[in-house]
Scaffold this active site. Structure first.
Site, PDB file in Angstrom:
ATOM      1  N   ASP A   1      -0.936  -0.992  -4.302  1.00  0.00           N
ATOM      2  CA  ASP A   1       0.446  -0.493  -4.310  1.00  0.00           C
ATOM      3  C   ASP A   1       1.143  -0.804  -2.989  1.00  0.00           C
ATOM      4  O   ASP A   1       0.647  -0.476  -1.915  1.00  0.00           O
ATOM      5  CB  ASP A   1       0.467   1.017  -4.559  1.00  0.00           C
TER       6      ASP A   1
ATOM      7  N   ASP B   1      -5.020  -4.266  -0.519  1.00  0.00           N
ATOM      8  CA  ASP B   1      -4.510  -3.020  -1.092  1.00  0.00           C
ATOM      9  C   ASP B   1      -3.698  -3.401  -2.339  1.00  0.00           C
ATOM     10  O   ASP B   1      -3.315  -4.571  -2.514  1.00  0.00           O
ATOM     11  CB  ASP B   1      -3.625  -2.323  -0.057  1.00  0.00           C
TER      12      ASP B   1
END
Length: 219
Positions: A14, A12
């Site tokens: 953020d 991922d």
């Protein structure tokens, strides 16, 4: 590393590789105030991190008309873009990616960001060269739908059982479960530890800096 368990590691963005949780949540809150909607709590504003923007706003504010959602998204982008160049990578991210490449892993990103936003972020952080592929929420289904992971698996020709998803939200962990891959949670991002523990995962780390060591011996 012939006995390693994984061939592809998908990150991922953020809250996992970059310390953007506070800016995203704050931008959502400011955008809501701008258009006259109730300002979400910190917990709710952080919960939607990792989702595509429209899905995120729909979760926070169900029942708006398309024009209202568009206005909300535009205000969010305005506030976020004012400060996105200030966001820093978490400690040792670059060193981690270099090390994982040396170890022979394929690397990818699966993110709720739009393609334009991820490309800008990768350019600012000078990280694009370390990833074999990336997928964004505006190109396919948003998390926790498995499509982003499934497309990466197909493109990079890796068996799902040989894939590790690394993320800071339940959306990441649920996406991995839906795609039939393993998942590892980091606790430096958007979702609290007790919430992350409720979803399938192999381990929880404070951040990604310890991932290489875990891959070598912690499995």
């Amino acid at each position: 590393m012939t006995n390693r368990a994984f061939d592809l590691i998908v990150f991922d963005w953020d809250g996992t590789l970059i310390d953007s949780t506070a800016l995203i949540a704050g931008s959502v809150q400011l955008a809501a105030a701008d258009v006259g909607l109730p300002v979400p709590s910190d917990e709710d504003a952080k919960h939607i991190i990792g989702l595509g923007l429209l899905q995120a706003m729909t979760w926070l504010f169900p029942g708006l008309n398309p024009e209202q959602y568009q206005a909300l998204i535009e205000r969010y982008r305005l506030h976020y873009l004012k400060r996105d160049s200030e966001i820093a990578l978490f400690s040792n991210v670059r060193e981690l990616l270099i090390g994982l490449r040396k170890d022979g892993y394929l690397l990818a990103v699966a993110t709720g960001k739009a393609r334009q936003a991820l490309d800008r972020a990768l350019l600012q952080a000078d990280l694009a060269k370390y990833f074999d592929s990336t997928r964004c929420a505006d190109e396919t289904f948003s998390k926790p739908h498995p499509q982003m992971l499934l497309e990466l698996i197909d493109e990079l020709m890796v068996e799902p059982a040989r894939v590790l998803m690394v993320g800071d939200t339940t959306h990441d962990l649920q996406m991995a479960a839906n795609a039939g891959t393993a998942a590892l949670a980091v606790t430096c991002g958007a979702h609290p530890n007790e919430v992350l523990r409720s979803e399938p995962h192999l381990a929880m780390l404070p951040d990604v800096s310890g991932l290489r060591e875990w891959l070598r011996g912690g499995q």
